[in-house]
Design a protein around this motif. Structure first.
Motif, PDB file in Angstrom:
ATOM      1  N   ARG A 149      -0.295  -8.260   9.274  1.00 28.46           N
ATOM      2  CA  ARG A 149      -0.349  -7.703  10.657  1.00 28.46           C
ATOM      3  C   ARG A 149      -1.010  -6.389  10.812  1.00 28.46           C
ATOM      4  O   ARG A 149      -1.061  -5.392   9.924  1.00 28.46           O
ATOM      5  N   ASP A 150      -1.516  -6.158  12.109  1.00 32.99           N
ATOM      6  CA  ASP A 150      -2.012  -4.621  12.205  1.00 32.99           C
ATOM      7  C   ASP A 150      -0.742  -3.864  12.373  1.00 32.99           C
ATOM      8  O   ASP A 150       0.642  -4.242  12.317  1.00 32.99           O
ATOM      9  N   ALA A 151      -0.882  -2.712  12.313  1.00 30.09           N
ATOM     10  CA  ALA A 151       0.378  -1.631  12.009  1.00 30.09           C
ATOM     11  C   ALA A 151       0.227  -0.473  13.190  1.00 30.09           C
ATOM     12  O   ALA A 151      -0.799   0.071  13.893  1.00 30.09           O
ATOM     13  N   ILE A 152       1.465  -0.079  13.650  1.00 30.62           N
ATOM     14  CA  ILE A 152       1.651   1.001  14.590  1.00 30.62           C
ATOM     15  C   ILE A 152       2.210   2.142  13.736  1.00 30.62           C
ATOM     16  O   ILE A 152       3.352   1.966  13.222  1.00 30.62           O
TER      17      ILE A 152
ATOM     18  N   GLY B  88      -6.700  -4.342  11.242  1.00 35.16           N
ATOM     19  CA  GLY B  88      -7.419  -5.180  10.274  1.00 35.16           C
ATOM     20  C   GLY B  88      -6.466  -5.772   9.261  1.00 35.16           C
ATOM     21  O   GLY B  88      -5.232  -5.505   9.316  1.00 35.16           O
ATOM     22  N   PRO B  89      -6.846  -6.896   8.618  1.00 39.99           N
ATOM     23  CA  PRO B  89      -5.828  -7.781   7.566  1.00 39.99           C
ATOM     24  C   PRO B  89      -5.447  -7.011   6.696  1.00 39.99           C
ATOM     25  O   PRO B  89      -5.928  -6.178   6.124  1.00 39.99           O
ATOM     26  N   GLY B  90      -3.829  -7.028   6.584  1.00 41.69           N
ATOM     27  CA  GLY B  90      -3.213  -6.288   5.666  1.00 41.69           C
ATOM     28  C   GLY B  90      -2.647  -4.916   6.017  1.00 41.69           C
ATOM     29  O   GLY B  90      -2.310  -4.082   5.159  1.00 41.69           O
ATOM     30  N   ALA B  91      -2.759  -4.403   7.323  1.00 40.18           N
ATOM     31  CA  ALA B  91      -2.796  -3.072   7.560  1.00 40.18           C
ATOM     32  C   ALA B  91      -1.350  -2.716   7.595  1.00 40.18           C
ATOM     33  O   ALA B  91      -1.241  -1.607   6.996  1.00 40.18           O
ATOM     34  N   TYR B  92      -0.583  -3.378   8.014  1.00 44.98           N
ATOM     35  CA  TYR B  92       0.979  -3.064   7.622  1.00 44.98           C
ATOM     36  C   TYR B  92       1.314  -3.064   6.511  1.00 44.98           C
ATOM     37  O   TYR B  92       2.109  -2.036   5.954  1.00 44.98           O
TER      38      TYR B  92
ATOM     39  N   THR C 141       8.373  19.998   7.838  1.00 45.20           N
ATOM     40  CA  THR C 141       8.594  18.510   7.737  1.00 45.20           C
ATOM     41  C   THR C 141       8.054  17.713   9.044  1.00 45.20           C
ATOM     42  O   THR C 141       7.678  18.467  10.227  1.00 45.20           O
ATOM     43  N   ALA C 142       7.433  16.605   8.689  1.00 49.05           N
ATOM     44  CA  ALA C 142       7.085  15.832   9.667  1.00 49.05           C
ATOM     45  C   ALA C 142       7.671  14.308   9.540  1.00 49.05           C
ATOM     46  O   ALA C 142       7.472  13.697   8.266  1.00 49.05           O
ATOM     47  N   THR C 143       7.843  13.505  10.448  1.00 41.74           N
ATOM     48  CA  THR C 143       8.302  12.044  10.114  1.00 41.74           C
ATOM     49  C   THR C 143       7.250  11.319  10.649  1.00 41.74           C
ATOM     50  O   THR C 143       6.814  11.373  11.343  1.00 41.74           O
ATOM     51  N   VAL C 144       7.447  10.116   9.755  1.00 44.07           N
ATOM     52  CA  VAL C 144       6.378   9.036   9.853  1.00 44.07           C
ATOM     53  C   VAL C 144       7.118   7.689   9.852  1.00 44.07           C
ATOM     54  O   VAL C 144       8.037   7.486   9.096  1.00 44.07           O
ATOM     55  N   ALA C 145       6.879   6.818  10.787  1.00 42.88           N
ATOM     56  CA  ALA C 145       7.379   5.514  11.159  1.00 42.88           C
ATOM     57  C   ALA C 145       6.079   4.485  11.102  1.00 42.88           C
ATOM     58  O   ALA C 145       5.280   4.828  12.139  1.00 42.88           O
ATOM     59  N   VAL C 146       6.330   3.517  10.271  1.00 41.79           N
ATOM     60  CA  VAL C 146       5.193   2.559  10.498  1.00 41.79           C
ATOM     61  C   VAL C 146       6.036   1.213  10.905  1.00 41.79           C
ATOM     62  O   VAL C 146       6.967   0.701  10.331  1.00 41.79           O
ATOM     63  N   LEU C 147       5.185   0.653  11.775  1.00 44.22           N
ATOM     64  CA  LEU C 147       5.806  -0.786  12.385  1.00 44.22           C
ATOM     65  C   LEU C 147       4.794  -1.754  12.322  1.00 44.22           C
ATOM     66  O   LEU C 147       3.605  -1.463  12.624  1.00 44.22           O
ATOM     67  N   PRO C 148       5.131  -3.151  12.084  1.00 46.73           N
ATOM     68  CA  PRO C 148       4.165  -4.147  12.260  1.00 46.73           C
ATOM     69  C   PRO C 148       3.993  -4.344  13.766  1.00 46.73           C
ATOM     70  O   PRO C 148       4.921  -4.370  14.485  1.00 46.73           O
ATOM     71  N   LYS C 149       2.699  -4.792  14.069  1.00 41.63           N
ATOM     72  CA  LYS C 149       2.602  -4.460  15.476  1.00 41.63           C
ATOM     73  C   LYS C 149       2.805  -6.210  15.895  1.00 41.63           C
ATOM     74  O   LYS C 149       2.655  -7.162  15.185  1.00 41.63           O
ATOM     75  N   ALA C 150       3.927  -6.208  16.995  1.00 41.66           N
ATOM     76  CA  ALA C 150       4.275  -7.487  17.408  1.00 41.66           C
ATOM     77  C   ALA C 150       3.367  -8.191  18.118  1.00 41.66           C
ATOM     78  O   ALA C 150       2.515  -7.901  19.220  1.00 41.66           O
ATOM     79  N   GLU C 151       3.119  -9.557  17.924  1.00 45.26           N
ATOM     80  CA  GLU C 151       2.268 -10.611  18.337  1.00 45.26           C
ATOM     81  C   GLU C 151       2.634 -10.668  19.990  1.00 45.26           C
ATOM     82  O   GLU C 151       3.650 -10.435  20.268  1.00 45.26           O
TER      83      GLU C 151
ATOM     84  N   PHE D 202     -10.270  -0.233   7.779  1.00 49.44           N
ATOM     85  CA  PHE D 202      -9.538  -0.589   8.912  1.00 49.44           C
ATOM     86  C   PHE D 202     -10.020   0.145  10.222  1.00 49.44           C
ATOM     87  O   PHE D 202     -10.646   1.156  10.011  1.00 49.44           O
ATOM     88  N   GLU D 203      -9.720  -0.349  11.345  1.00 43.81           N
ATOM     89  CA  GLU D 203     -10.207   0.217  12.583  1.00 43.81           C
ATOM     90  C   GLU D 203      -8.957   0.984  13.064  1.00 43.81           C
ATOM     91  O   GLU D 203      -7.778   0.603  12.922  1.00 43.81           O
TER      92      GLU D 203
END
Length: 353
Positions: free
Chosen positions: A105-108, A164-168, A196-206, A140-141
């Motif tokens: 999936r795409d990623a947020i 893009g395919p495989g982004a997450y 510090t900085a925090t990063v959260a990566v989420l799969p984009k919900a369809e 990726f875009e």
């Protein structure tokens, strides 16, 4: 295992045929997707071919064990081939592990400044630029969904989408607290600071992950930020609150209230999807805030040390002294090492189970 290897080789041959198909060549998006999959399969196909060759050589060596003149040589060759066969089987098992269906999936991606004031915001900007360059390198875009710039050009928060395919699957290992050690631009005495900085990566919900709009409150307000941009002169910013969980999302990057509303709902949908996945997997971390921690210095996954030009990923003990390259977007060596370590853990869990 051989049946699975046969299927992979068949898929590889089909991809080769498709990539030479004139109709596929006309479709840029499909061609890039197929090309990426073809490149990904290159390593495992090489292993499969070597494995089949080892099996053939092993059979031949065993046929010579009864020959008095060649017995010793065949025995030594057999031992070497058995060792290589075992090593290849372990590698192939790693490649045959079931994949997370969300990986394609795409990623947020959300980056927030943590401990360190303005320097933390500048570091958040550096991470953002690093990810944009890496995404471009991977084909990726990207699109910024929400940003909160600071007076010195940093970000207290920035959220962007990676398409893009495989982004997450590519970005998911970046979730956590990133730490920087350097002399800030705001430091007058040359002292090294830690921020510090925090990063959260989420799969984009369809779109099929529905929201109950009765459980959502939507507020509109004037956008905030430095400067006198036109975006700040209208009530275009949107805040979306999911009442059952208290999750709040704000978006203000677009001058259009409607677009900001759409982006905020998309981010909210993705956060709720990740929460649902966490609960289904019975994880201890069930919310986005738990995923990224509090931003305290001790909760780190990676350190970027400028005086030593060193980047260390503490989860796997990976260190590189190519700090400039990493910040320029060359993340592949780190992410490949993380992926391999993750696969090794999965294999170990399967063996124990």
């Amino acid at each position: 295992m051989l049946d699975k290897l046969d299927r992979l080789e068949e898929e590889y041959r089909e991809l080769e045929a498709l990539l030479s198909d004139p109709e596929v060549l006309k479709d840029k998006g499909r061609y890039q997707s197929l090309s990426r999959r073809y490149a990904e399969m290159g390593e495992v196909i090489g292993l499969i071919r070597e494995y089949r060759k080892v099996l053939e050589d092993l059979e031949q060596a065993e046929s010579l064990l009864d020959d008095p003149e060649l017995k010793e040589m065949a025995k030594a060759e057999r031992e070497a081939l058995l060792a290589r066969k075992e090593a290849l089987e372990k590698e192939l098992e790693r490649h045959l592990l079931p994949k997370d269906p969300m990986d394609e999936r795409d990623a947020i991606v959300e980056i927030r400044a943590g401990t360190g004031g303005e320097e933390a915001a500048l570091f958040a900007r550096d991470l953002f630029n690093m990810y944009l360059r890496f995404a471009e390198e991977m084909g990726f875009e990207t699109e910024v969904l929400d940003s909160h710039p600071t007076d010195l050009g940093g970000f207290s928060k920035v959220v962007f989408e990676v398409r893009g395919p495989g982004a997450y699957g590519t970005f998911k290992y970046e979730s956590g607290v990133h730490r920087v050690q350097r002399v800030p631009v705001t430091e007058t005495q040359g002292r090294i600071h830690t921020s510090t900085a925090t990063v959260a990566v989420l799969p984009k919900a369809e779109e099929d992950f529905a929201l109950n709009m009765d459980e959502i409150r939507i507020d509109v307000m004037r956008a905030s930020g430095p400067g006198g941009q036109g975006v700040n002169t209208t009530d275009s910013a949107v805040r979306v609150v999911h009442l059952p969980t208290g999750i709040m999302v704000t978006c203000q990057d677009s001058r259009s209230q409607i677009k900001n509303r759409e982006k905020a709902l998309m981010i909210l949908r993705s956060r709720l999807l990740e929460m649902k996945r966490a609960e289904e997997a019975e994880r201890l971390r069930k919310t986005r805030l738990a995923q990224i921690g509090t931003g305290e210095r001790s909760e780190k996954i990676r350190t970027y040390n400028f005086p030593q030009s060193r980047v260390t990923d503490h989860r796997i003990g990976f260190t590189t002294h190519d700090l400039e390259g990493v910040l320029s977007g060359h993340l592949t060596p780190i992410l490949e090492a993380l992926k391999r370590a993750d696969q090794e853990r999965q294999l170990a869990a399967l063996a124990e189970g």
